[in-house]
Design an enzyme around this catalytic site. Structure first.
Site, PDB file in Angstrom:
ATOM      1  N   GLY A  94     -21.022   1.214  -1.787  1.00 30.17           N
ATOM      2  CA  GLY A  94     -20.630   1.910  -2.956  1.00 30.17           C
ATOM      3  C   GLY A  94     -20.542   2.824  -2.533  1.00 30.17           C
ATOM      4  O   GLY A  94     -19.437   3.901  -3.794  1.00 30.17           O
ATOM      5  N   GLU A 140     -25.897  -1.116   2.689  1.00 21.45           N
ATOM      6  CA  GLU A 140     -24.821  -1.612   2.595  1.00 21.45           C
ATOM      7  C   GLU A 140     -23.179  -0.767   3.251  1.00 21.45           C
ATOM      8  O   GLU A 140     -22.448  -1.228   2.644  1.00 21.45           O
ATOM      9  CB  GLU A 140     -24.933  -3.019   2.653  1.00 21.45           C
ATOM     10  CG  GLU A 140     -25.869  -3.528   2.182  1.00 21.45           C
ATOM     11  CD  GLU A 140     -26.059  -4.547   1.132  1.00 21.45           C
ATOM     12  OE1 GLU A 140     -25.306  -5.149   0.444  1.00 21.45           O
ATOM     13  OE2 GLU A 140     -26.797  -5.664   0.964  1.00 21.45           O
ATOM     14  N   GLY A 159     -20.091   0.434   3.983  1.00 19.94           N
ATOM     15  CA  GLY A 159     -19.347   0.434   4.695  1.00 19.94           C
ATOM     16  C   GLY A 159     -17.692   1.362   4.875  1.00 19.94           C
ATOM     17  O   GLY A 159     -17.563   2.333   5.537  1.00 19.94           O
ATOM     18  N   ARG A 160     -17.840   1.095   3.319  1.00 19.84           N
ATOM     19  CA  ARG A 160     -16.323   2.412   3.503  1.00 19.84           C
ATOM     20  C   ARG A 160     -16.686   4.013   3.724  1.00 19.84           C
ATOM     21  O   ARG A 160     -16.182   5.039   3.962  1.00 19.84           O
ATOM     22  CB  ARG A 160     -15.561   2.401   2.110  1.00 19.84           C
ATOM     23  CG  ARG A 160     -14.692   3.719   1.063  1.00 19.84           C
ATOM     24  CD  ARG A 160     -14.755   3.620  -0.077  1.00 19.84           C
ATOM     25  NE  ARG A 160     -14.779   2.560  -0.433  1.00 19.84           N
ATOM     26  CZ  ARG A 160     -13.896   2.613  -1.255  1.00 19.84           C
ATOM     27  NH1 ARG A 160     -12.504   2.106  -0.683  1.00 19.84           N
ATOM     28  NH2 ARG A 160     -14.195   1.488  -1.978  1.00 19.84           N
ATOM     29  N   TYR A 181      -5.444  -1.671  -5.893  1.00 19.48           N
ATOM     30  CA  TYR A 181      -5.820  -1.229  -6.991  1.00 19.48           C
ATOM     31  C   TYR A 181      -5.321  -0.079  -7.663  1.00 19.48           C
ATOM     32  O   TYR A 181      -6.292   0.807  -7.758  1.00 19.48           O
ATOM     33  CB  TYR A 181      -7.394  -0.403  -6.313  1.00 19.48           C
ATOM     34  CG  TYR A 181      -8.041  -1.570  -5.532  1.00 19.48           C
ATOM     35  CD1 TYR A 181      -8.403  -2.897  -6.047  1.00 19.48           C
ATOM     36  CD2 TYR A 181      -7.932  -1.612  -4.057  1.00 19.48           C
ATOM     37  CE1 TYR A 181      -9.644  -3.904  -5.002  1.00 19.48           C
ATOM     38  CE2 TYR A 181      -8.687  -2.800  -3.530  1.00 19.48           C
ATOM     39  CZ  TYR A 181      -9.046  -3.393  -3.950  1.00 19.48           C
ATOM     40  OH  TYR A 181      -9.715  -4.856  -3.069  1.00 19.48           O
ATOM     41  N   CYS A 197       9.448  -7.786  -0.550  1.00 17.87           N
ATOM     42  CA  CYS A 197       9.799  -7.596  -1.405  1.00 17.87           C
ATOM     43  C   CYS A 197       9.223  -7.966  -2.828  1.00 17.87           C
ATOM     44  O   CYS A 197       9.124  -9.242  -3.315  1.00 17.87           O
ATOM     45  CB  CYS A 197      10.976  -9.275  -2.033  1.00 17.87           C
ATOM     46  SG  CYS A 197      11.907  -8.918   0.257  1.00 17.87           S
TER      47      CYS A 197
END
Ligand code: LLP
Length: 422
Positions: A241, A276, A278-279, A319, A346
């Site tokens: 996070g 944990e 990630g980003r 987002y 499209c």
């Protein structure tokens, strides 16, 4: 190790020391490009911030699961946070040992549980009572005890966007705070379950420390309560996070400040920490390189139309995420224009940026969409029958294609028109 992953060298934006123009010529556009050195630097920064505590850093595979990325994670001694059988298989194939893998997610199937038990994973992060009971059965069938933590829901608001906030009581994640002690007591009595710890993950792209502090303080209290109930808690998994600065001037809590906060709350507990991220590990280690197809002067806006689209990088459409967009060729000075930067798909939401001031760019010019290493390729689809774009890894002055562009034949290979009996 500090490494400037993406910088201009000799007038061309480069990944480490390889010009993105060189890669574009060889691989074609669009493509993702990652820096091996930057991924390692971020893993090491995380490890360094917790030096002496020896936490398990379980890289969140969902952020970017390419086997080449995971092999870097493996070689740096980190583990993996997986949420599906596919991610478990990827992590194992990349050489991440089972005992460094945690399995998260609200909907684990029996087949996934069985495979994870066979891999001797470090722990299951259990998110409900029904899941607990199924896991108990699966483990007993194998004559095993499954190591678990409950993911608790601390009812804390956090996260860069409503769609990536997970720690509120109304979110589907985790077990209700009020139910936690009862569930632990039950789990502790189950013969196929070994209670190891407690887990919390409140959301993603969190840029301030306060939500972490609120959640972690509650978890620390719960550890004390559980121990007084006779439930052994030896591990605390604090999830992922921690956010990254996507915009030029955004302020984001540093890993050092985050570590100080965590250690103040967790050190007195005498637990092994699990994270944990990630980003944090991969976001700024990757860019999406695209070519300008047209400069379209509309009535109300000017559109820079790229050969990359929302199917390649979904974050802005999904987002309203902000990503810096920069020209690959360095401009000394030139006319600035305000563009909506869009792709060929499209859908009106196929837009990377709105009214963004950029150097005037002619068709054929390359642009880099920055900080696209996390949840970029991972969220990509073949919408509009656009092939998944290649991924390239750079290390020093070398680059390798780590996922090639599929041919159209490969894209169609799993499909068939039905042949009916009558
Ligand atoms: N652990 C769990 C249980 C998670 O659900 C997640 C992310 C992570 C760890 C890693 O979080 P991170 O350190 O990357 O913030 N697609 C969205 C983000 C979705 C995050 C989902 N869960 C985006 O592009 O912003």
């Amino acid at each position: 190790m500090t490494i400037e992953a993406f910088a201009y060298r000799a007038g061309s934006l480069s990944a480490e020391t390889v010009s993105l123009e060189t890669i574009a010529t060889e691989v074609g556009t669009p493509f993702y490009c990652y820096s091996d050195g930057r991924i390692r630097a971020r893993l090491r920064a995380f490890q360094e911030a917790f030096r002496g505590a020896d936490p398990l850093i379980a890289y969140s595979v969902k952020a970017n699961g390419n086997l080449a990325v995971l092999s870097i994670v493996a070689s740096e001694g980190a583990g993996a946070d997986v949420v599906s059988l596919g991610e478990l298989l990827r992590a194992r194939r990349a050489g991440i040992p089972g005992d460094r893998i945690v399995f998260s997610g609200v909907g684990k199937t029996q087949a996934e549980m069985a495979a994870a038990i066979d891999e001797n994973i470090h722990q299951f992060n259990v998110e409900s009572e029904p899941e607990l009971l199924v896991l108990n059965d699966v483990a007993l069938q194998k004559g095993r005890r499954a190591p678990i933590a409950f993911r608790v829901n601390p009812d804390v608001a956090a996260g860069g966007h409503e769609k990536i906030s997970t720690g509120k009581a109304e979110d589907k994640f985790g077990v209700a705070w009020a139910a936690a002690r009862g569930l632990y007591a039950r789990a502790h009595r189950l013969p196929g379950i070994a209670v190891k710890g407690i887990d919390v993950h409140i959301g993603s792209q969190i840029t301030a420390l306060e939500p972490f502090e609120a959640a972690f303080a509650k978890v620390a209290d719960l550890v004390g309560a559980l121990r007084s109930d006779g439930v052994p808690i030896e591990r605390v998994d604090l999830g992922g996070g921690l956010g990254v600065p996507y915009a030029e001037a955004s302020a984001v809590a540093s890993i050092e400040d985050y570590a100080r906060l965590v250690r103040r709350l967790a050190d007195p507990l005498g637990v092994r920490l699990i994270f944990e991220p990630g980003r944090f590990i991969v976001a700024d280690a990757g860019v999406l390189v695209a070519r300008v197809i047209y400069d379209k002067r509309g009535e109300a806006r000017d559109f820079l139309i790229l050969d990359a689209a929302m199917n390649d990088l979904l974050r802005p459409a999904l987002y309203d995420a902000y990503h810096r967009i920069v020209p690959v060729r360095q401009f000394a000075q030139s006319t600035m224009r305000s563009y909506d930067v869009v792709g060929p798909v499209c859908e009106t939401s196929d837009r990377f940026a709105r009214q963004r001031d950029l150097h005037e760019l002619a068709p054929g010019e390359l642009v880099a969409i920055m900080d696209a290493g996390a949840y970029g390729a991972a969220l990509a689809s073949q919408y509009n029958t656009r092939p998944l774009i290649p991924e390239v890894m750079v290390r020093g002055d070398e680059f390798r294609v780590i996922r090639r562009r599929p041919t159209y034949e490969e894209m169609f290979a799993a499909e068939a028109a039905p042949v009916w009996r009558k």
